[in-house]
Enzyme design. Structure first.
Site, PDB file in Angstrom:
ATOM      1  N   HIS A 107     -34.811  40.520 -21.957  1.00  0.00           N
ATOM      2  CA  HIS A 107     -34.931  41.877 -22.507  1.00  0.00           C
ATOM      3  C   HIS A 107     -35.537  41.902 -23.903  1.00  0.00           C
ATOM      4  CE1 HIS A 107     -32.794  42.726 -18.862  1.00  0.00           C
ATOM      5  NE2 HIS A 107     -33.446  43.863 -18.927  1.00  0.00           N
TER       6      HIS A 107
ATOM      7  N   GLU B 170     -33.134  45.599  -6.350  1.00  0.00           N
ATOM      8  CA  GLU B 170     -33.331  44.388  -7.156  1.00  0.00           C
ATOM      9  C   GLU B 170     -32.459  43.246  -6.653  1.00  0.00           C
ATOM     10  OE1 GLU B 170     -32.438  45.239 -11.294  1.00  0.00           O
ATOM     11  OE2 GLU B 170     -30.862  46.649 -10.743  1.00  0.00           O
TER      12      GLU B 170
ATOM     13  N   ASP C  96     -35.199  41.167 -11.521  1.00  0.00           N
ATOM     14  CA  ASP C  96     -34.009  40.591 -10.898  1.00  0.00           C
ATOM     15  C   ASP C  96     -34.282  40.157  -9.466  1.00  0.00           C
ATOM     16  OD1 ASP C  96     -31.968  40.505 -12.848  1.00  0.00           O
ATOM     17  OD2 ASP C  96     -31.859  42.694 -12.814  1.00  0.00           O
TER      18      ASP C  96
ATOM     19  N   CYS D  37     -40.390  49.217 -11.033  1.00  0.00           N
ATOM     20  CA  CYS D  37     -40.265  49.265 -12.485  1.00  0.00           C
ATOM     21  C   CYS D  37     -40.036  47.879 -13.075  1.00  0.00           C
ATOM     22  CB  CYS D  37     -39.159  50.224 -12.908  1.00  0.00           C
ATOM     23  SG  CYS D  37     -37.560  49.777 -12.247  1.00  0.00           S
TER      24      CYS D  37
HETATM   25  C1  PEP Z   1     -35.583  44.631 -12.951  1.00  0.00           C
HETATM   26  O1  PEP Z   1     -34.629  43.913 -12.692  1.00  0.00           O
HETATM   27  O2  PEP Z   1     -36.715  44.458 -12.467  1.00  0.00           O
HETATM   28  C2  PEP Z   1     -35.426  45.761 -13.879  1.00  0.00           C
HETATM   29  C3  PEP Z   1     -36.399  46.633 -14.056  1.00  0.00           C
HETATM   30  O3  PEP Z   1     -34.265  45.847 -14.564  1.00  0.00           O
HETATM   31  P1  PEP Z   1     -33.918  44.943 -15.849  1.00  0.00           P
HETATM   32  O4  PEP Z   1     -35.173  44.212 -16.253  1.00  0.00           O
HETATM   33  O5  PEP Z   1     -33.443  45.854 -16.916  1.00  0.00           O
HETATM   34  O6  PEP Z   1     -32.873  44.034 -15.315  1.00  0.00           O
HETATM   35 MG    MG Z   2     -32.604  44.516 -13.256  1.00  0.00          MG
END
Ligand code: PEP
Ligand code: MG
Length: 571
Positions: A187, A429, A453, A500
């Protein structure tokens, strides 16, 4: 040259500022000069007052009054006569060093707070811990670099940057960041892209090779890092910076144009954001909406849960800022590499497989409901859609929807308006969700595929572990097959399917996703115009043929090679 992984594009050239994470070790040391020790304590307290006051002013000016208040409350603790009176007495009485005395007295106070069953006092306990830690760090000469209050432009170098450190970054002063560990979908990396700060991660032994004040240059796309480079390298990077800037200018001509393929298929290019402040980047890069608002960032870098009112204001601000453009707000996705210390979640051996996201929300329904009420209230002011993270079964989806319906009923009883047609969607995910996406599609309005994920769970490769990052690949045939299944299953039930995860902004895979029929691509704002350029230069019909061929390939290497030799986009 050191090798790293490019985490956020752009060329960084600048002075190193090392951010160290030191463990605080407070030993019971005996002292001789009591007066001297008390003076040290008083000086550290006075110094902390000045710093907290500066933090208050900075936050008030850059973020807001509510957020700034916490620093005022912290400063007040420094005036507490009992806390520091007792510490001084202990120094005198036992002839022990100030840090140890302050730690001991703080612990006595905390024990009293913890015995009381009162949330307000428990919050005060965490404030007290924060403030005395600040004083102790000053006494031990361990002050941290304050990333929100830098007085010169620097490149931050660290072993790792936590998400809350990244959240504090003052974009105008940080020219880039480089870390020894972390993956490209950690992140911190995602936030660097949102902030449009060049970044590299996974640069082993970086800290052994740099010191404060060194000049460092890197390419946030390729991941090559040079420390104190010679003139020719420096010139090469300055040239690269110009090329990068020129490409950005060229792409900026696509603002206001449609994201439509050569054969007339229109898709939506949305943005991923973490806070309402990220909206500037969405507007600047002509995002067609927000495909993922990671709401958990509203819960970070603070000591208490955000109230319903505070969340309502943040969601409303985004909804109003985007006018009638769609905005998908994901409910709290805590856990994994996103820690929220005040929630006191248990330390786990496998946090990415543990108590996180929807699992926490369905367990702590009061927290979930506060957020859902805020989201529903804000939906009256714009085009908000609600999305649940980490759904692994139909029961979790149904239970989450139940809490939404309960919150709707509450608001109805209170005569508070909300969008009664609000769309409810879920992330795909987790492989189990992808596999039963035919069933899940009957019970939601949309899917959004979270590849960050989905890759780690499908291939059993921790997205944070750079030792095995060569295995973390979006080209794995298993992932591509799952994505195709999810899109087809969604379309069979007439729901729209978005993505996403970071794959949605991957220039090599955008054509393939278009060919698979993806409806919405949501990515870091910085990637949007590049994606629009790609979409406008390919035809969906042609990509469908490539998809058919790719789904027959047996390895990630074959897939990537196929794309490299058959799909060529000029910029
Ligand atoms: C993902 O897992 O692709 C996602 C968009 O969520 P995060 O990256 O916040 O886990
Ligand atoms: Mg995720």
């Amino acid at each position: 040259m050191l090798k790293a992984m490019g985490a956020s594009p752009g060329i960084a050239i600048g002075k190193v500022m090392i951010k160290k994470e030191e463990k605080i070790e407070i030993l019971e040391e005996l002292i001789e000069d009591v007066e001297e020790e008390i003076k040290k304590l008083d000086d550290a307290v006075e110094h902390s007052k000045v710093i907290l006051n500066e933090l208050y002013e900075h936050t008030l000016k850059n973020i807001g009054e509510d957020e700034a208040e916490i620093f005022k409350a912290h400063e007040l603790i420094l005036y507490d006569p009992e806390l520091f009176g007792k510490t001084r007495e202990l120094i005198k009485e036992k002839k022990i060093c100030a840090p140890y005395a302050l730690k001991t007295v703080t612990q006595e106070f905390l024990n009293i707070f913890e015995m009381m069953d009162d949330e307000y006092l428990r919050e005060r306990a965490s404030d007290l811990r924060d403030v005395t830690t600040r004083v102790i760090k000053k006494l031990l000469h361990m002050e941290e670099v304050d990333l929100s209050n830098l007085d010169e432009k620097v490149i931050i170098v660290a072993h790792d940057l936590t998400t809350s450190h990244t959240a504090q970054i003052d974009k105008s002063m940080v020219k880039g960041f480089a870390t020894e560990i972390g993956g490209t979908t950690s992140h911190s990396a995602i936030m660097a892209r949102t902030l449009e700060i060049p970044a590299i991660v996974g640069c082993s032994n970086l800290l052994e090779n740099v010191k404060n004040g060194d000049i460092i240059v890197f390419d946030g796309h390729e991941g090559h890092v040079y420390i104190n480079p010679d003139k020719s390298i420096l010139r090469e990077f300055e040239r690269k910076e110009i090329v990068y800037r020129e490409l950005k200018e060229k792409l900026s001509k696509l603002k206001g144009k449609e994201s439509v393929s050569k054969d007339g298929v229109k898709v939506e290019l949305g943005a991923n954001i973490g806070t309402p402040d990220d909206l500037d980047g969405v507007i600047k890069n002509d995002g067609e909406g927000v495909g993922l608002f990671r709401s958990e960032f509203l819960y970070m870098d603070r000591d208490t849960l955000p109230s319903e009112e505070e969340q309502f204001n943040a969601y409303k601000k985004v909804a109003e800022g985007l006018k009638d453009k769609p905005i998908v707000i994901r409910t709290l996705d805590v856990g994994g590499d996103k820690e929220i210390p005040y929630l006191d979640l248990p330390k786990e051996i496998n946090p990415f497989l543990g108590y996180r996201a929807i699992r926490v929300c369905l367990d702590k329904k009061d927290i979930f409901k506060t957020q859902l009420r805020a989201l529903l209230r804000a939906s009256h002011y714009g085009n908000i859609k609600i999305m649940f993270p980490m759904i692994s079964s139909i029961e979790e989806l149904r239970s989450s929807k139940e809490v939404v319906y309960d919150s709707m009923n509450e608001l109805k009883r209170e005569n508070i308006p909300y969008d009664e047609e609000i769309q409810l969607g879920m992330m795909i995910e987790i492989p189990s969700a992808a596999i039963i996406s035919d069933l899940l599609a009957k019970e939601v309005d949309f899917f959004s595929i979270g590849t960050n994920d989905l890759i780690q769970y499908t291939t059993a490769v921790d997205r944070m572990n750079n030792q095995i990052s060569y295995l973390y690949t979006p080209y794995h045939p298993a992932l591509l097959r799952l994505i195709k299944t999810v899109i087809d299953n969604g379309h069979k039930e007439n729901i729209w399917v978005a993505m996403c995860g970071e794959v949605a902004g991957n220039p090599k895979l955008i054509p393939i996703l278009l060919g698979m029929g993806l409806d919405e691509f949501s990515m870091s704002p910085i990637s949007i115009l590049k994606a629009r350029h790609i979409i406008r230069n390919i035809s969906k019909k042609e990509m469908e043929i490539h998809v058919e061929n790719i789904l027959k390939l047996s390895s990630a290497k074959d897939v990537e090679e196929y794309i490299d030799s058959n799909i060529n986009i000029n910029f």
